[in-house]
Design a protein around this motif. Sequence first.
Motif, short mmCIF file in Angstrom:
data_model
loop_
_atom_site.label_atom_id
_atom_site.label_comp_id
_atom_site.label_asym_id
_atom_site.label_seq_id
_atom_site.Cartn_x
_atom_site.Cartn_y
_atom_site.Cartn_z
N ASP A 1 27.75 36.66 14.79
CA ASP A 1 28.68 35.67 14.25
C ASP A 1 29.72 36.32 13.33
OD1 ASP A 1 27.28 33.74 15.66
OD2 ASP A 1 26.26 32.93 13.89
N GLU A 2 29.28 37.28 12.52
CA GLU A 2 30.21 37.99 11.63
C GLU A 2 31.20 38.85 12.43
OE1 GLU A 2 30.74 37.94 8.29
OE2 GLU A 2 29.29 36.31 8.12
N PHE B 1 45.85 26.69 22.03
CA PHE B 1 45.36 27.62 21.02
C PHE B 1 43.89 27.90 21.24
CE2 PHE B 1 48.98 25.51 19.22
CZ PHE B 1 49.61 26.47 18.43
N PHE B 2 43.48 29.12 20.92
CA PHE B 2 42.08 29.53 20.97
C PHE B 2 41.63 29.82 19.55
CE2 PHE B 2 39.31 33.50 21.54
CZ PHE B 2 38.13 32.77 21.63
N MET C 1 31.49 28.61 17.34
CA MET C 1 31.70 28.18 18.73
C MET C 1 33.17 28.33 19.11
SD MET C 1 28.83 27.19 19.99
CE MET C 1 29.43 26.38 21.45
N PRO C 2 33.44 28.67 20.38
CA PRO C 2 34.83 28.77 20.83
C PRO C 2 35.43 27.37 20.93
CG PRO C 2 33.38 28.97 22.71
CD PRO C 2 32.50 28.93 21.49
N ILE C 3 36.68 27.27 20.56
CA ILE C 3 37.38 26.00 20.66
C ILE C 3 38.77 26.26 21.23
CG2 ILE C 3 38.17 26.14 18.27
CD1 ILE C 3 37.98 23.08 18.16
N GLY D 1 32.98 25.08 23.75
CA GLY D 1 31.92 25.58 24.62
C GLY D 1 32.46 26.54 25.68
N LYS D 2 31.58 26.95 26.55
CA LYS D 2 31.92 27.97 27.55
C LYS D 2 32.98 27.53 28.56
CE LYS D 2 27.81 30.77 27.28
NZ LYS D 2 28.43 31.87 26.57
N SER D 3 33.12 26.24 28.79
CA SER D 3 34.11 25.75 29.75
C SER D 3 35.42 25.31 29.09
CB SER D 3 33.52 24.59 30.56
OG SER D 3 33.23 23.50 29.70
#
Length: 138
Positions: free
Chosen positions: A44-45, A97-98, A104-106, A121-123
């Motif tokens: 996470d870091e 935007f990422f 978690m990825p957004i 999430g992954k999708s």
Amino acid sequence: MSEKGAAVTYPRLVAIGDKLLEDADDDVALLSRSMDALEQPVRDELLVSDLLNAYQVFYYFFRIEPDILVQERLDLEPASSLINGLLIEETDLLEMFFGIRNTMPIIFISDGDKVVATFSGKSAYDKGRIFLKNPEYL
């Protein structure tokens, strides 16, 4: 590696990051697999540090290679920039935007004034691209 709940020291994080990058030798798939083996606090870091670039983090979360323009944008930014979100694609009316929120990825889509869609999430990346192409259908 670190005790559960214990903070990861920066020198230790640098040593781990350097070792991962050296072993992966520019192979993002290998780097991602190696990161999977890390304890979650360390991983996470790393995912929001200046030790990785945003492309390496993108690949880690989504396990896909984006278009070359997106990859170039991500390559040029440190992973730490993902805390605020990073513009990765745009159309005439919308911007994608990422970012990373709560480890978690957004993916969020903006019309320039406000966020009009959010995916996690992954999708998330695939859903965001579909929305960019057909915003009226979602």
